[in-house]
Design a protein around this motif. Structure first.
Motif, PDB file in Angstrom:
ATOM      1  N   TYR A 262       0.863  -1.191   0.003  1.00  0.00           N
ATOM      2  CA  TYR A 262      -0.078   0.030   0.079  1.00  0.00           C
ATOM      3  C   TYR A 262       0.886   1.220  -0.074  1.00  0.00           C
ATOM      4  N   ALA A 263       2.055   1.115  -0.457  1.00  0.00           N
ATOM      5  CA  ALA A 263       3.016   2.364  -0.571  1.00  0.00           C
ATOM      6  C   ALA A 263       3.062   3.150   0.759  1.00  0.00           C
ATOM      7  N   ASP A 264       3.266   2.401   1.778  1.00  0.00           N
ATOM      8  CA  ASP A 264       3.386   3.029   3.160  1.00  0.00           C
ATOM      9  C   ASP A 264       4.477   2.384   3.598  1.00  0.00           C
ATOM     10  N   SER A 265       4.771   2.725   4.967  1.00  0.00           N
ATOM     11  CA  SER A 265       5.945   2.222   5.899  1.00  0.00           C
ATOM     12  C   SER A 265       5.816   0.597   6.086  1.00  0.00           C
ATOM     13  N   HIS A 266       4.574   0.077   5.972  1.00  0.00           N
ATOM     14  CA  HIS A 266       4.292  -1.519   6.036  1.00  0.00           C
ATOM     15  C   HIS A 266       4.671  -2.376   5.009  1.00  0.00           C
ATOM     16  N   LYS A 267       5.229  -1.629   4.015  1.00  0.00           N
ATOM     17  CA  LYS A 267       5.633  -2.198   2.719  1.00  0.00           C
ATOM     18  C   LYS A 267       6.419  -3.446   3.118  1.00  0.00           C
ATOM     19  N   ASN A 268       6.071  -4.705   2.400  1.00  0.00           N
ATOM     20  CA  ASN A 268       7.101  -5.487   2.489  1.00  0.00           C
ATOM     21  C   ASN A 268       6.965  -6.592   1.089  1.00  0.00           C
ATOM     22  N   LYS A 269       7.785  -7.518   0.939  1.00  0.00           N
ATOM     23  CA  LYS A 269       7.795  -8.250  -0.199  1.00  0.00           C
ATOM     24  C   LYS A 269       7.185  -9.696  -0.295  1.00  0.00           C
ATOM     25  N   SER A 270       6.249 -10.036   0.650  1.00  0.00           N
ATOM     26  CA  SER A 270       5.492 -11.009   0.523  1.00  0.00           C
ATOM     27  C   SER A 270       4.388 -11.154  -0.682  1.00  0.00           C
ATOM     28  N   TRP A 271       4.046 -10.335  -1.083  1.00  0.00           N
ATOM     29  CA  TRP A 271       2.718 -10.428  -2.104  1.00  0.00           C
ATOM     30  C   TRP A 271       3.701 -10.090  -3.267  1.00  0.00           C
ATOM     31  N   GLN A 272       4.871  -9.918  -3.642  1.00  0.00           N
ATOM     32  CA  GLN A 272       5.237  -9.696  -4.772  1.00  0.00           C
ATOM     33  C   GLN A 272       5.068 -10.781  -5.736  1.00  0.00           C
ATOM     34  N   PRO A 273       5.507 -11.980  -5.582  1.00  0.00           N
ATOM     35  CA  PRO A 273       5.399 -13.255  -6.512  1.00  0.00           C
ATOM     36  C   PRO A 273       3.838 -13.418  -6.971  1.00  0.00           C
ATOM     37  N   TYR A 274       2.944 -13.230  -6.148  1.00  0.00           N
ATOM     38  CA  TYR A 274       1.711 -13.364  -6.443  1.00  0.00           C
ATOM     39  C   TYR A 274       1.247 -12.332  -7.459  1.00  0.00           C
ATOM     40  N   ALA A 275       1.482 -10.815  -6.966  1.00  0.00           N
ATOM     41  CA  ALA A 275       1.243  -9.788  -7.913  1.00  0.00           C
ATOM     42  C   ALA A 275       1.664  -9.770  -9.105  1.00  0.00           C
ATOM     43  N   ALA A 276       3.011 -10.342  -9.331  1.00  0.00           N
ATOM     44  CA  ALA A 276       3.612 -10.400 -10.430  1.00  0.00           C
ATOM     45  C   ALA A 276       2.875 -11.358 -11.528  1.00  0.00           C
ATOM     46  N   ALA A 277       2.318 -12.724 -10.671  1.00  0.00           N
ATOM     47  CA  ALA A 277       1.706 -13.492 -11.565  1.00  0.00           C
ATOM     48  C   ALA A 277       0.248 -13.123 -11.849  1.00  0.00           C
TER      49      ALA A 277
END
Length: 350
Positions: free
Chosen positions: A295-310
């Motif tokens: 959500y483009a905030d300080s809680h940003k992390n990479k856990s959702w990146q693979p699913y979002a890329a797919a």
């Protein structure tokens, strides 16, 4: 089923007799360019190909590295950004080099992940959802005024008419039959078992915190963040990604600020924020397709990146399958794909 599901193979791995039936593809045979910035985005793009082609020798003066393949009746060339460089300038350079080497490429797609703007008065964009850029705005294009003030000079950029008409057709299909994105992701994992994390949506957590609550600096995840600070949202009936069409804000900064996020929503009604689209759409009238990984905030992390890329790659494939092909393309594909298989039979099997 995707085209020739389970039979994806790299051209060049077949025996000489099969290769002799093929027409060797050249620079002029590729009509769709696909740009992916991150390794996860590139992997998802490759995994969506129905067939991977053998490499074509690098063109003089072009530093890009490509993957060549086919989706439906379209030959697709995929390029990534340099591993140490993102942003609109790098994206524009990659796209320009691709177009110089492949002048037959008529449609450019910029596909990957983005930061979502969350729950606004116009939308409820969540992690894993897909945002398709009807318009792209370079929000950091601005004019400096007196007293350290700035005036935004951004203006909306739109994809080509060909891509917009293809979107109209795909929207119509979704109204009748729904989206095939979940199915395409499952097929991708079935053919690429090592990519299970790219389909692992159910185990992922979706936390949208109020703008005033910042992530504790010492915590790597949001597991211990204060749940009382979560934004209240209605429970969805399905885990399938929702597809939004609207404004994508594009710039050269990695946004981790809810204040900046709110500013982009109020000024442009942006649905998500990313770093490459504006560099390509102005010159090549590209379509920017993003799936939300934070959500483009300080809680940003990479856990959702693979699913979002797919998810973004699956939507791109669905769009390509909805795009018409020319008579010239059909004639070439009928000769060179699937080891000389009849093109009409292959299309009817989809």
């Amino acid at each position: 089923m995707s085209l020739i599901a389970g039979r994806k193979r790299r051209m060049g791995d077949e025996d000489a007799e099969q290769q002799s039936k093929r027409m060797k593809l050249t620079y002029g045979d590729y009509t769709i360019g696909w740009v992916a910035a991150l390794p996860e985005e590139y992997a998802a793009a490759e995994a969506m190909l129905d067939e991977i082609h053998e490499d074509i020798p690098r063109s003089r003066g072009d530093p890009n590295t490509y993957t060549f393949g086919r989706i439906g009746g379209h030959n697709v060339v995929i390029a990534g950004l340099p591993s140490d460089g993102y942003g609109t300038v790098n994206a524009a350079t990659v796209a320009n080099n691709m177009h110089r080497t492949f002048p037959s490429v008529e449609d450019f797609l910029v596909v990957g992940i983005a930061g979502g703007t969350g729950l606004t008065k116009n939308a409820d964009v969540r992690l894993g959802d897909i945002v398709v850029g009807d318009q792209v705005i370079q929000y950091d294009l601005r004019k400096e005024l007196h007293d350290q003030k700035f005036q935004t000079k951004a203006f909306p950029l739109r994809p080509s008419e060909r891509l917009r008409t293809a979107l109209t057709k795909l929207k119509s299909t979704h109204l009748k039959d729904g989206s095939k994105v979940p199915t395409l992701i499952c097929e991708m994992v079935a053919e690429n078992p090592k990519m299970k994390s790219f389909a692992n949506r159910r185990s992922l957590k979706d936390f949208l915190f109020h703008d005033t609550y910042n992530h504790p600096e010492l915590n790597n995840t949001c597991d211990n963040c204060d749940r009382s600070k979560l934004v209240k949202r209605k429970r969805r009936e399905t885990n399938d990604p929702k597809i939004y069409y609207g404004v994508i804000a594009s710039g050269n900064s990695l946004i981790k600020s809810p204040e900046k996020r709110r500013e982009l929503v109020e000024q442009f009604q942006a649905l998500c924020i990313e770093m490459e689209g504006a560099g390509i759409i102005e010159s090549h009238r590209s379509l920017v397709i993003r799936s939300i990984c934070d959500y483009a905030d300080s809680h940003k992390n990479k856990s959702w990146q693979p699913y979002a890329a797919a998810a973004a790659a699956a939507f791109a494939k669905e769009l390509i399958l909805a795009m018409p092909i020319s008579e010239d393309q059909a004639s070439k594909m009928g000769t060179c794909i699937a080891g000389g298989s009849d093109y009409s039979q292959l299309m009817n099997s989809s």
